[in-house]
Design an enzyme around this catalytic site. Sequence first.
Site, PDB file in Angstrom:
ATOM      1  N   ASP A   1       0.874  -1.176   0.000  1.00  0.00           N
ATOM      2  CA  ASP A   1       0.000   0.000   0.000  1.00  0.00           C
ATOM      3  C   ASP A   1       0.907   1.221   0.000  1.00  0.00           C
ATOM      4  O   ASP A   1       1.402   1.609   1.050  1.00  0.00           O
ATOM      5  CB  ASP A   1      -0.900  -0.050   1.236  1.00  0.00           C
ATOM      6  CG  ASP A   1      -1.776   1.176   1.382  1.00  0.00           C
ATOM      7  OD1 ASP A   1      -1.838   1.983   0.441  1.00  0.00           O
ATOM      8  OD2 ASP A   1      -2.392   1.331   2.450  1.00  0.00           O
TER       9      ASP A   1
ATOM     10  N   GLU B   1      -1.195  10.711   0.771  1.00  0.00           N
ATOM     11  CA  GLU B   1      -2.503  10.056   0.665  1.00  0.00           C
ATOM     12  C   GLU B   1      -2.949   9.546   2.019  1.00  0.00           C
ATOM     13  O   GLU B   1      -4.123   9.661   2.388  1.00  0.00           O
ATOM     14  CB  GLU B   1      -2.434   8.894  -0.337  1.00  0.00           C
ATOM     15  CG  GLU B   1      -3.789   8.278  -0.683  1.00  0.00           C
ATOM     16  CD  GLU B   1      -4.228   7.141   0.233  1.00  0.00           C
ATOM     17  OE1 GLU B   1      -5.360   6.671   0.097  1.00  0.00           O
ATOM     18  OE2 GLU B   1      -3.435   6.714   1.111  1.00  0.00           O
ATOM     19  N   GLU B   2      -2.001   8.986   2.760  1.00  0.00           N
ATOM     20  CA  GLU B   2      -2.349   8.302   4.010  1.00  0.00           C
ATOM     21  C   GLU B   2      -2.812   9.263   5.109  1.00  0.00           C
ATOM     22  O   GLU B   2      -3.301   8.832   6.134  1.00  0.00           O
ATOM     23  CB  GLU B   2      -1.161   7.462   4.507  1.00  0.00           C
ATOM     24  CG  GLU B   2      -0.815   6.267   3.610  1.00  0.00           C
ATOM     25  CD  GLU B   2      -1.828   5.133   3.672  1.00  0.00           C
ATOM     26  OE1 GLU B   2      -2.816   5.239   4.408  1.00  0.00           O
ATOM     27  OE2 GLU B   2      -1.625   4.139   2.949  1.00  0.00           O
TER      28      GLU B   2
ATOM     29  N   ASP C   1      -4.768   1.558  -6.189  1.00  0.00           N
ATOM     30  CA  ASP C   1      -4.448   1.381  -4.773  1.00  0.00           C
ATOM     31  C   ASP C   1      -4.773  -0.050  -4.368  1.00  0.00           C
ATOM     32  O   ASP C   1      -5.416  -0.793  -5.109  1.00  0.00           O
ATOM     33  CB  ASP C   1      -5.233   2.376  -3.910  1.00  0.00           C
ATOM     34  CG  ASP C   1      -4.484   2.781  -2.639  1.00  0.00           C
ATOM     35  OD1 ASP C   1      -3.685   1.974  -2.126  1.00  0.00           O
ATOM     36  OD2 ASP C   1      -4.709   3.894  -2.165  1.00  0.00           O
TER      37      ASP C   1
ATOM     38  N   HIS D   1      -1.886  -2.522   5.913  1.00  0.00           N
ATOM     39  CA  HIS D   1      -1.287  -1.683   6.965  1.00  0.00           C
ATOM     40  C   HIS D   1      -0.507  -2.499   7.995  1.00  0.00           C
ATOM     41  O   HIS D   1      -0.475  -2.155   9.177  1.00  0.00           O
ATOM     42  CB  HIS D   1      -2.320  -0.746   7.632  1.00  0.00           C
ATOM     43  CG  HIS D   1      -2.661   0.432   6.768  1.00  0.00           C
ATOM     44  ND1 HIS D   1      -3.251   1.571   7.239  1.00  0.00           N
ATOM     45  CD2 HIS D   1      -2.467   0.647   5.442  1.00  0.00           C
ATOM     46  CE1 HIS D   1      -3.415   2.436   6.240  1.00  0.00           C
ATOM     47  NE2 HIS D   1      -2.948   1.885   5.141  1.00  0.00           N
TER      48      HIS D   1
HETATM   49 CO    CO Z   1      -3.095   2.849   3.142  1.00  0.00          CO
HETATM   50 ZN    ZN Z   2      -3.221   3.153  -0.166  1.00  0.00          ZN
END
Ligand code: CO
Ligand code: ZN
Length: 343
Positions: free
Chosen positions: A170, A200-201, A223, A311
Site C-alpha cells: 500500500d 494520501e495516508e 491502490d 497496513h
Molecule cells: Co493505506
Molecule cells: Zn493506499
Amino acid sequence: MELLKRLSEAAGVPGREEEIREIIKQALTGQVDELTVDRLGNLIARKKGQGPKVAVAAHMDEIGFLVSHVDEKKGFLRIEPVGGFDPRTLVAKRVTVHTGSGPLVGLIGTKPVHILTEEEKKKELKISDLFVDLGLPGDRVKELVRVGDPVTLRQDFVEVGELVSGKALDDRVGVYVAIEALRRLEAHRADIYFVGTVQEEVGLRGARTSAFAIAPEIGVALDVTLACDTPGVEAHKQVTQLGKGVAIKVKDSASISHPGLVRFLVGLAEEKKIPYQLEILPRGGTDAGGMQLAREGAAVVTLSIPTRYVHSVVEAAHKQDIRAAIDLLVAFLERCHEVDLRL
Ligand code: CO
Ligand code: ZN
C-alpha cells in the site's frame, strides 16, 4: 518483480517522499514526454495525446512515524504516527530512523511477558506507549536525532507461494502497476498524466492539489484494497479475494465511482478476458476521492489490487491480480477515448 521489491523497501512517510520519488523518477525517465515535481512533492509524468485528459494516481507515501520526543537520559525515542496503524502490528519490529546524518536501525521493544502483571496483559496497546531503542547512549542519540525525523518499518520484500509480501505494498504495488502500464502502453489518444501522489495516508492531499493543476476529465486511482479472505471472516465481509483478479471499485468511503467508467472497465475486462471482481469497501478511501472533488469535479474510478493484512509489514498480494491490474490499465488507457460519461 525486482522493481516492486525496490519500491516496497524504499522509504517515504507522508510529506517525506523524496527517496521513493527518486526511484520512480528513474524508472520513468525515457518512458514519458514530461516529468515534473510540484510544490507539494507530487511526481507528475505525462504521455501526451489529443484527449481526453486522464490522470492516473498512485500514492508514493507509506504509513510511518515522525520522531516526537528524544529521551535525553536513555536515548529512547517516542513516535507520532502518520497514517492509520494497528498498534498490535508494531511491537517487536525493526524500524529505520532517517536522521539528517543518515539512517539508523531501531527496535520497537516491549516488556517481556515474564514481568507483565495480569492487568498489563489485558490493557489495550496504544502507539503512545511504544518507544524506539537505537542502542545508543542518550547524549549520542540527542546529537543524531531531531524531532520530526521520519521513521519507517523495515521489512524485506519476498515471494510467498503465489503471493508477494512486504511493507508498503500500500501503495507501492499501485505505483508498480502504473510504471509497468506506462512502459507497455502503445497507441493511445488520451492525454495521460501519471501522478505519484504525496500524503494520501493523511487525507488524499497530493491527489487534490495535483488534480486541480491537471484538471483531468477522468481520474483513475490505483491502490490496494482489503482481501479479508482469511479464516474467521464471513464471505460477505471479505471485500475481495486474492487471485480472483483486479478489483474494479464501485464505492468506498471517499468516492463513488462513475458508473460509466465502471461499465466501461467491466466491458473491457470481459472482452480481453482479464480476471476482475467488483468491490465495495465499507471503510477507507483512495486518491479517487481527492481527484473527484478537484475544481468542478472529475469522473473517477479506482482499480484496486486485493491485498491481505493491509497496513502491516506482511501485506500480501497475488501475482496474477497484479498482472490483471496492469493489463486492464493498459487496455483502459488505449481505449478510454471511447468511454461514454453521460449519466
Ligand atoms: Co493505506
Ligand atoms: Zn493506499
